[in-house]
Design a protein around this motif. Structure first.
Motif, PDB file in Angstrom:
ATOM      1  N   ARG A  60      14.170  -1.536  -3.148  1.00 18.07           N
ATOM      2  CA  ARG A  60      15.209  -1.551  -1.947  1.00 18.07           C
ATOM      3  C   ARG A  60      16.722  -1.691  -2.648  1.00 18.07           C
ATOM      4  O   ARG A  60      17.441  -1.282  -1.888  1.00 18.07           O
ATOM      5  CB  ARG A  60      14.777  -2.999  -1.457  1.00 18.07           C
ATOM      6  N   LYS A  82       6.865   4.606   0.210  1.00 19.57           N
ATOM      7  CA  LYS A  82       6.716   4.100   1.323  1.00 19.57           C
ATOM      8  C   LYS A  82       5.156   3.661   1.382  1.00 19.57           C
ATOM      9  O   LYS A  82       4.800   2.542   1.742  1.00 19.57           O
ATOM     10  CB  LYS A  82       7.249   4.724   2.701  1.00 19.57           C
ATOM     11  N   THR A 119      10.513  -2.105   7.124  1.00  9.60           N
ATOM     12  CA  THR A 119      11.271  -1.341   8.431  1.00  9.60           C
ATOM     13  C   THR A 119      12.886  -1.332   7.653  1.00  9.60           C
ATOM     14  O   THR A 119      13.613  -0.388   8.199  1.00  9.60           O
ATOM     15  CB  THR A 119      11.390  -1.749   9.537  1.00  9.60           C
ATOM     16  N   GLU A 120      13.398  -2.029   6.933  1.00 10.54           N
ATOM     17  CA  GLU A 120      14.720  -2.187   6.518  1.00 10.54           C
ATOM     18  C   GLU A 120      14.955  -1.375   5.218  1.00 10.54           C
ATOM     19  O   GLU A 120      16.060  -1.346   4.790  1.00 10.54           O
ATOM     20  CB  GLU A 120      15.224  -3.487   6.487  1.00 10.54           C
ATOM     21  N   THR A 121      13.899  -1.166   4.568  1.00  7.17           N
ATOM     22  CA  THR A 121      14.152  -0.253   3.305  1.00  7.17           C
ATOM     23  C   THR A 121      14.021   1.437   3.459  1.00  7.17           C
ATOM     24  O   THR A 121      13.287   1.823   4.209  1.00  7.17           O
ATOM     25  CB  THR A 121      13.040  -0.747   2.319  1.00  7.17           C
ATOM     26  N   ASP A 122      15.192   2.008   3.027  1.00 12.22           N
ATOM     27  CA  ASP A 122      14.972   3.601   3.021  1.00 12.22           C
ATOM     28  C   ASP A 122      14.218   3.856   1.704  1.00 12.22           C
ATOM     29  O   ASP A 122      14.721   3.720   0.460  1.00 12.22           O
ATOM     30  CB  ASP A 122      16.611   3.822   2.469  1.00 12.22           C
ATOM     31  N   PHE A 123      13.209   4.441   2.145  1.00 13.26           N
ATOM     32  CA  PHE A 123      12.392   5.103   0.672  1.00 13.26           C
ATOM     33  C   PHE A 123      12.279   6.463   0.584  1.00 13.26           C
ATOM     34  O   PHE A 123      11.679   7.373   0.151  1.00 13.26           O
ATOM     35  CB  PHE A 123      10.825   4.814   1.281  1.00 13.26           C
ATOM     36  N   SER A 124      13.647   7.073   1.188  1.00 16.15           N
ATOM     37  CA  SER A 124      13.704   8.511   1.311  1.00 16.15           C
ATOM     38  C   SER A 124      14.185   9.192  -0.024  1.00 16.15           C
ATOM     39  O   SER A 124      14.660  10.261  -0.141  1.00 16.15           O
ATOM     40  CB  SER A 124      14.572   8.745   2.514  1.00 16.15           C
ATOM     41  N   ARG A 125      14.371   8.271  -1.291  1.00 15.65           N
ATOM     42  CA  ARG A 125      15.122   9.001  -2.143  1.00 15.65           C
ATOM     43  C   ARG A 125      14.077  10.017  -3.024  1.00 15.65           C
ATOM     44  O   ARG A 125      14.656  10.541  -3.856  1.00 15.65           O
ATOM     45  CB  ARG A 125      15.341   7.737  -3.204  1.00 15.65           C
ATOM     46  N   TYR A 135      11.013   2.793  -8.543  1.00 18.19           N
ATOM     47  CA  TYR A 135      11.077   3.228  -7.178  1.00 18.19           C
ATOM     48  C   TYR A 135       9.757   3.363  -6.897  1.00 18.19           C
ATOM     49  O   TYR A 135       8.997   4.296  -7.171  1.00 18.19           O
ATOM     50  CB  TYR A 135      11.919   4.249  -7.246  1.00 18.19           C
TER      51      TYR A 135
END
Lengths: 276, 276
Positions: free
Chosen positions: B123, B75, B269-275, B72
């Motif tokens: 992703r 960003k 912009t479409e990927t959530d890197f917040s993990r 993982y």
């Protein structure tokens, strides 16, 4: 950063960059640590890898020195994996018309590709390899796995003219599976002149495809470091190449009686595992 | 075994088996250490990976629990890599006849494949992916790189009938680059019925090839988890697919004036890197 954290990061950093010389000052700066501490860390790493017979940490002395992680498997690992693989290959469900063998599951399995890539990279760890070459389609997975552990690029020869490749160099070869003359080609820009090339392929019957790749290397004024195939069919016909290694040797296929037998190839006996 | 050696081995062991649950007792036995020591080791590993925004160590509690290494990327890593890649792609020497772009050097470079594979695996790290699918030839490197970090198999659809594949399922699709109906196929045994499939490809113009792969997944009664391409040509024509991600978007190609411009695609912009 503490030693424990440094060791985690260093292991990861080196594993992601095989065969790349990393200087001690680089690590010293990355971790804000003294060079003597870094040296101690690296000694632990080296010792642990050697203990598992799974990787060599090579130290290069002097001002331009540093360390280099060499993916390298011990003989026992190699024997265990190839004996297991040979058993999996001799499943009659794998037999395809024309005495071909279905191997796409193995060549699409990341854990097999890791083992196979590491094995072949062990054999050529101390040889000159600038590029790994294969031919489409099924050889690609193998080439990529080997290239990953040698950390060099790989190139793919193609069997048909594609408009989308730019200028190419092409050669003719005898596809012995089909007993006819075929053509393979490589984009001009794909391979620098004079490269040292390791040729790999998934399956070898007569070896015609391998001779085509040999010729292609010569057209690019390159040298052939070695030829290595995943499976060799050893029942079929005279081979057109002599100096090659095979991980698995298939002794017989009988489609009607649904019999296939295989064993580890000459890779095991022809590889020097003594660097440990 | 000392903590320092355990950490080296554990890092290597987990990195080689992404997305695989490893139990604490397994490590405790491997190192002859108490489970409490192993827990402390793993906390160090988790902390170090998170600090670098390069990997998550997930802890699963309970009797069937353990730890799992999830490749993982943060960003910032993603932005840096894709911005750099976009610059490298917009080299006029890459322009090929027919508004294609030469990308084989990138798709044959282990270090690029590592970054690209890790990005796409980020992703879909928490999505259901049983298999990665691509179509020959240039998509294969991408599929293999993604499959490696998701640690699932990959399968390759083929454009021509090959006698050496056994039974196949085939579909027709409109190859929009060539404006004609083509055929692609996949061996019946390659994909279990009902699989969750991530479709990847190297280059997208109209998206016709992607619709073919979508249909192939449906023929195998599977579900499509996502579609992700390395490069999208965003100047050409209407797209036949809508729900896809691209790492790189090529805005224009002008072969005569030798101009090509590209930038990171909608992947960022479409990927959530917040993990993290």
């Amino acid at each position: 950063m503490k030693r424990s954290e440094r060791l985690v990061d260093m292991t990861k950093y080196l594993m992601e960059r095989p065969h790349t010389l990393i200087s001690l000052p680089f690590f010293a700066q990355r971790y804000g640590a003294a060079k003597s501490s870094i040296s101690e860390d690296l000694a632990i790493l080296k010792h642990t890898l050697a203990g598992n017979q799974d990787g060599i940490l090579e130290t290069v002395a002097g001002a331009a020195g540093g360390v280099r992680y060499i993916p390298y498997l011990g003989k026992e690992h190699a024997e265990n994996y190839l004996e297991d693989l040979a058993v999996r290959v001799q499943d009659p469900k794998r037999i395809l018309p024309g005495n071909f063998v279905y191997l796409s599951d193995i060549l699409g399995n990341p854990q097999d590709l890791r083992q196979i890539g590491k094995l072949i990279a062990t054999r050529y760890a101390y040889a000159k390899v600038d590029t790994v070459m294969t031919i489409e389609t099924k050889g690609i997975a193998l080439a990529q796995a080997v290239a990953r552990y040698l950390n060099v690029p790989f190139v793919t020869a193609r069997k048909r003219s594609k408009v989308t490749e730019g200028a190419t160099v092409s050669v003719n070869y005898i596809s012995s599976s089909l007993d006819r003359v075929s053509k393979m080609e490589l984009p001009t820009r794909a391979l620098p002149k004079g490269s040292n090339v390791l040729i790999v392929d998934d399956f070898m019957k007569g070896g015609g495809t391998l001779t085509g790749m040999q010729e292609l290397v010569h057209e690019f004024e390159g040298s052939i470091t070695g030829i290595c195939v995943l499976c060799e069919a050893d029942f079929d016909k005279e081979k057109l190449v002599s100096d090659y290694l095979s991980l698995i040797k298939i002794d017989q296929i009988n489609q009607q009686e649904k019999v296939i037998s295989s064993k580890p190839g000459n890779f095991l006996t022809e590889t020097d595992f003594s660097r440990f």
